[in-house]
Motif scaffolding. Sequence first.
Motif, PDB file in Angstrom:
ATOM      1  N   ALA A 107       1.178   9.232   4.422  1.00 47.34           N
ATOM      2  CA  ALA A 107       0.497   9.127   5.723  1.00 47.34           C
ATOM      3  C   ALA A 107      -0.908   9.715   5.648  1.00 47.34           C
ATOM      4  CB  ALA A 107       1.313   9.829   6.802  1.00 47.34           C
ATOM      5  N   ARG A 108      -1.070  10.866   4.976  1.00 49.29           N
ATOM      6  CA  ARG A 108      -2.407  11.459   4.812  1.00 49.29           C
ATOM      7  C   ARG A 108      -3.322  10.523   4.044  1.00 49.29           C
ATOM      8  NH1 ARG A 108       0.480  15.984   3.787  1.00 49.29           N
ATOM      9  NH2 ARG A 108       0.230  15.769   1.537  1.00 49.29           N
ATOM     10  N   ARG A 109      -2.783   9.937   2.998  1.00 51.21           N
ATOM     11  CA  ARG A 109      -3.569   9.014   2.172  1.00 51.21           C
ATOM     12  C   ARG A 109      -3.986   7.790   2.991  1.00 51.21           C
ATOM     13  NH1 ARG A 109      -4.321   9.282  -3.124  1.00 51.21           N
ATOM     14  NH2 ARG A 109      -4.864   7.392  -4.236  1.00 51.21           N
TER      15      ARG A 109
ATOM     16  N   CYS B 111     -12.789  -2.027   1.844  1.00 50.61           N
ATOM     17  CA  CYS B 111     -12.472  -2.085   3.268  1.00 50.61           C
ATOM     18  C   CYS B 111     -11.387  -1.103   3.678  1.00 50.61           C
ATOM     19  CB  CYS B 111     -12.054  -3.500   3.672  1.00 50.61           C
ATOM     20  SG  CYS B 111     -13.308  -4.737   3.331  1.00 50.61           S
ATOM     21  N   GLY B 112     -11.324   0.042   3.050  1.00 46.92           N
ATOM     22  CA  GLY B 112     -10.420   1.100   3.480  1.00 46.92           C
ATOM     23  C   GLY B 112      -8.988   0.954   3.049  1.00 46.92           C
TER      24      GLY B 112
ATOM     25  N   TRP C 162       0.816  -1.215   0.000  1.00 44.85           N
ATOM     26  CA  TRP C 162       0.000   0.000   0.000  1.00 44.85           C
ATOM     27  C   TRP C 162       0.851   1.267   0.000  1.00 44.85           C
ATOM     28  CZ3 TRP C 162       0.225   3.588   3.891  1.00 44.85           C
ATOM     29  CH2 TRP C 162       0.723   3.182   5.135  1.00 44.85           C
ATOM     30  N   ARG C 163       2.020   1.217   0.604  1.00 46.54           N
ATOM     31  CA  ARG C 163       2.885   2.401   0.617  1.00 46.54           C
ATOM     32  C   ARG C 163       3.392   2.710  -0.792  1.00 46.54           C
ATOM     33  NH1 ARG C 163       3.734  -0.989   4.325  1.00 46.54           N
ATOM     34  NH2 ARG C 163       3.520  -0.529   6.507  1.00 46.54           N
ATOM     35  N   ARG C 164       3.789   1.679  -1.519  1.00 48.84           N
ATOM     36  CA  ARG C 164       4.277   1.896  -2.881  1.00 48.84           C
ATOM     37  C   ARG C 164       3.150   2.344  -3.803  1.00 48.84           C
ATOM     38  NH1 ARG C 164       7.753  -2.856  -1.654  1.00 48.84           N
ATOM     39  NH2 ARG C 164       6.247  -4.173  -2.719  1.00 48.84           N
TER      40      ARG C 164
ATOM     41  N   SER D  32      -7.846   6.819   3.988  1.00 48.74           N
ATOM     42  CA  SER D  32      -8.346   5.524   3.530  1.00 48.74           C
ATOM     43  C   SER D  32      -8.659   4.584   4.678  1.00 48.74           C
ATOM     44  CB  SER D  32      -7.332   4.863   2.601  1.00 48.74           C
ATOM     45  OG  SER D  32      -7.135   5.659   1.466  1.00 48.74           O
ATOM     46  N   GLY D  33      -8.326   5.007   5.894  1.00 47.84           N
ATOM     47  CA  GLY D  33      -8.617   4.172   7.051  1.00 47.84           C
ATOM     48  C   GLY D  33      -7.702   2.967   7.189  1.00 47.84           C
TER      49      GLY D  33
END
Length: 134
Positions: free
Chosen positions: A65-67, A131-132, A38-40, A71-72
């Motif tokens: 981090a904001r994203r 699911c976020g 998810w980070r990439r 996105s939860g």
Amino acid sequence: MSDQQNGPRADQWRGMTPQDRGLDTPMIDDVFEALSDWRRRAVCRYLVTCEDTGVDVGTLAAAVARRAQQSGVADSDATVEAIEQALVETHLPELDRIGLLDFDERSRAVHYWGQATVEKWAEHAEAVSRCGEF
């Protein structure tokens, strides 16, 4: 895997665009590997929307981090500091290795030249995520 593993060392590629490296598009396995975290994915999505071709790691970590927060993502490693460390130690070198961006560890600068294949798959992954998670 791409042919880059048998080619020049990463420091010899510094400042070269993927086209300069002789790469038109990354291998499909590299694309999916790049988007498997998810980070990439967040890095790729941010760089696509960024008006500049270059960004520093701190700015990139804050955007990721904001994203994650929006996105939860329920990940204890989603703080700016933790993301910045993970980007520097793992994710940016990996994206640099496969030719999606250039990461200079000394200046902590990231340069993105555009990669249509990755951008399309990252957009698709975001569209179908549930699911976020993104």
